[in-house]
Design an enzyme around this catalytic site. Structure first.
Site, PDB file in Angstrom:
ATOM      1  N   TYR A  78       0.831  -1.217   0.000  1.00  0.00           N
ATOM      2  CA  TYR A  78       0.000   0.000   0.000  1.00  0.00           C
ATOM      3  C   TYR A  78       0.863   1.262   0.000  1.00  0.00           C
ATOM      4  CZ  TYR A  78      -4.013  -2.987   1.210  1.00  0.00           C
ATOM      5  OH  TYR A  78      -4.983  -3.946   1.210  1.00  0.00           O
ATOM      6  N   LYS A 118       3.294 -15.384   2.772  1.00  0.00           N
ATOM      7  CA  LYS A 118       3.177 -16.144   1.514  1.00  0.00           C
ATOM      8  C   LYS A 118       4.611 -16.476   1.101  1.00  0.00           C
ATOM      9  CE  LYS A 118       0.653 -17.696  -1.933  1.00  0.00           C
ATOM     10  NZ  LYS A 118      -0.127 -18.927  -1.782  1.00  0.00           N
ATOM     11  N   ASP A 162      -3.287 -18.028   2.224  1.00  0.00           N
ATOM     12  CA  ASP A 162      -4.442 -18.689   1.597  1.00  0.00           C
ATOM     13  C   ASP A 162      -5.025 -19.746   2.532  1.00  0.00           C
ATOM     14  OD1 ASP A 162      -1.949 -19.786   1.181  1.00  0.00           O
ATOM     15  OD2 ASP A 162      -2.319 -20.464  -0.860  1.00  0.00           O
ATOM     16  N   ASP A 178      -5.317  -6.586   6.073  1.00  0.00           N
ATOM     17  CA  ASP A 178      -6.516  -5.860   5.656  1.00  0.00           C
ATOM     18  C   ASP A 178      -7.612  -6.873   5.305  1.00  0.00           C
ATOM     19  OD1 ASP A 178      -8.202  -3.904   4.777  1.00  0.00           O
ATOM     20  OD2 ASP A 178      -7.051  -3.348   2.996  1.00  0.00           O
ATOM     21  N   ASP A 213     -10.943  -8.267   7.893  1.00  0.00           N
ATOM     22  CA  ASP A 213     -12.345  -8.112   7.478  1.00  0.00           C
ATOM     23  C   ASP A 213     -13.049  -9.465   7.480  1.00  0.00           C
ATOM     24  OD1 ASP A 213     -12.330  -5.409   7.219  1.00  0.00           O
ATOM     25  OD2 ASP A 213     -13.131  -5.390   5.178  1.00  0.00           O
TER      26      ASP A 213
END
Ligand code: NAD
Length: 356
Positions: A142, A191, A223, A247, A251
């Site tokens: 980001y 990852k 994942d 992020d 959620d």
């Protein structure tokens, strides 16, 4: 103790839910003999309307000089077409940056009284969910360099995802320390099978784990974690991860409880200064109706007491008061169940204050 709190109600339901958290903080101050001094600052759309910018320099200065910041929510359809540089969310990014808020803590707790609100089957959530995601907030993709360029006649876009060892170590320490205060179990999510930043992340976390032998440490791929959160969420205590994975996972985790209005969050700096806010937005569809659920904001205020003011007993008392009010069957519309008593936003704030 005397503490200065910058209060940023923001837009939509922000002012309604913040008023309830202030009621509860005032009760805490009376009961425990503290003094909380509030300075109100406009943020988001209401600031754009008044000053043509989502937060003023003076407002930012007040935040910096406070002991902590309590935020409602920003945004709404009225400001959706503002130019990108003055959009309401810009103010949130600016406050995070100016205050050095690099660690985002999001607890996901399923109150057993509300278990039927969870979209998961009761045999999965029956034992309760109580996990906390520690998300790195100021690094990664980001914030990395971005560009869109013309390559061989077509547009190619690139976002870099940089992480330095010191950034990883800084968030890692927050996560290990947090795990030490909870059930001493930490899962680091990355990852590492494909990303170079994740390999450095994992190496750094492994090094840190040697300093915290009491913490049961494990690695997981993002994942697989997304699946495990649905399949068996009670296996997790603390999860630490980088900005974008955090992020998305936070959620996902918040939805496990089925009640967005109940979820608090904290964003912390290296010192004690933090920003505390519910995870939901400004809910323009219900703004001004006095029906919003203020418990996420009240629980955010409890996190402020715990993390910024080192007032663990006071924080416990607020959380217990919320529990008691739910036990007594009081519900705002979003979490209403059969045989419960429906109350307004302001009544809920008053009930939690009374329970305190
Ligand atoms: P939202 O979280 O505001 O609302 C989603 C749904 O949940 C709505 O139906 C709303 O009524 C309900 N809801 C949310 N909070 C509730 C509460 N406390 N009690 C009862 N019901 C509640 O998300 P959205 O509709 O996607 O966004 C609305 C605005 O909020 C947008 O402008 C968005 O950019 C902004 N937003 C701000 C923040 C923030 O300030 N941190 C976060 C997310 C979205």
């Amino acid at each position: 103790m005397k503490k200065k709190i910058a209060v940023l109600p923001g837009d939509g339901i922000g002012p309604e839910i913040i008023a309830q958290a202030i009621k509860v903080l005032d009760t805490v101050a009376r009961r425990y003999n503290h003094e909380f001094e509030y300075t109100y600052v406009d943020i988001g759309g209401c600031s754009i309307d008044k000053y043509n910018r989502p937060i003023t320099e003076e407002g930012m200065q007040i935040c910096k000089e406070s002991d902590s910041v309590l935020l409602g929510a920003v945004g709404g359809p009225k400001w959706d077409d503002c130019p990108p540089e003055i959009r309401p969310e810009k103010a949130l990014l600016a406050v995070r940056k100016e205050l050095g808020l690099f660690a985002n803590l999001r607890p996901t707790k399923l109150f057993l009284q509300l278990a039927s609100s969870s979209p998961l089957k009761s045999e999965i959530v029956g034992g309760g969910i109580d996990l906390l995601i520690v998300r790195e907030l100021t690094g990664g993709v980001y914030f990395g360099a971005k560009k869109t360029e013309n390559v061989d006649g077509q547009l190619v876009a690139t976002d870099l995802m940089p992480y330095s060892e010191s950034e990883i170590e800084r968030i890692g320490r927050v996560a290990f320390e947090t795990a030490m205060k909870r059930n001493k179990k930490l899962t680091s999510v990355d990852k590492a099978n494909v990303l170079e930043t994740s390999r450095l992340w994992r190496k750094t976390m492994h090094r840190l784990s040697l300093e915290y032998p009491e913490v049961e440490y494990g690695d997981a791929l993002v994942d697989s974690t997304a699946m495990q959160l649905i399949k068996n969420p009670s296996q997790f205590d603390v999860i630490v991860t980088e900005n974008m994975f955090g992020d998305i996972l936070s959620d996902e985790a918040s939805m496990l409880t089925g009640s967005i209005g109940m979820m608090p969050s904290a964003s912390l700096s290296l010192g004690t200064l933090g920003m505390y806010e519910p995870i939901h937005g400004s809910a323009p569809d219900i703004a001004g109706l006095d029906i919003a659920n203020p418990l996420g904001t009240i629980l955010s205020a409890a996190m402020m007491l715990r993390y910024s003011f080192d007032m663990a007993a006071e924080a416990d008392a607020v959380e217990e008061a919320v529990n008691r009010v739910l036990d007594l069957g009081y519900r705002t519309g979003d979490i209403m169940q059969d045989n419960c008593k429906k109350v307004s936003c302001s009544q809920m704030g008053a009930l939690v204050s009374q329970a305190l």
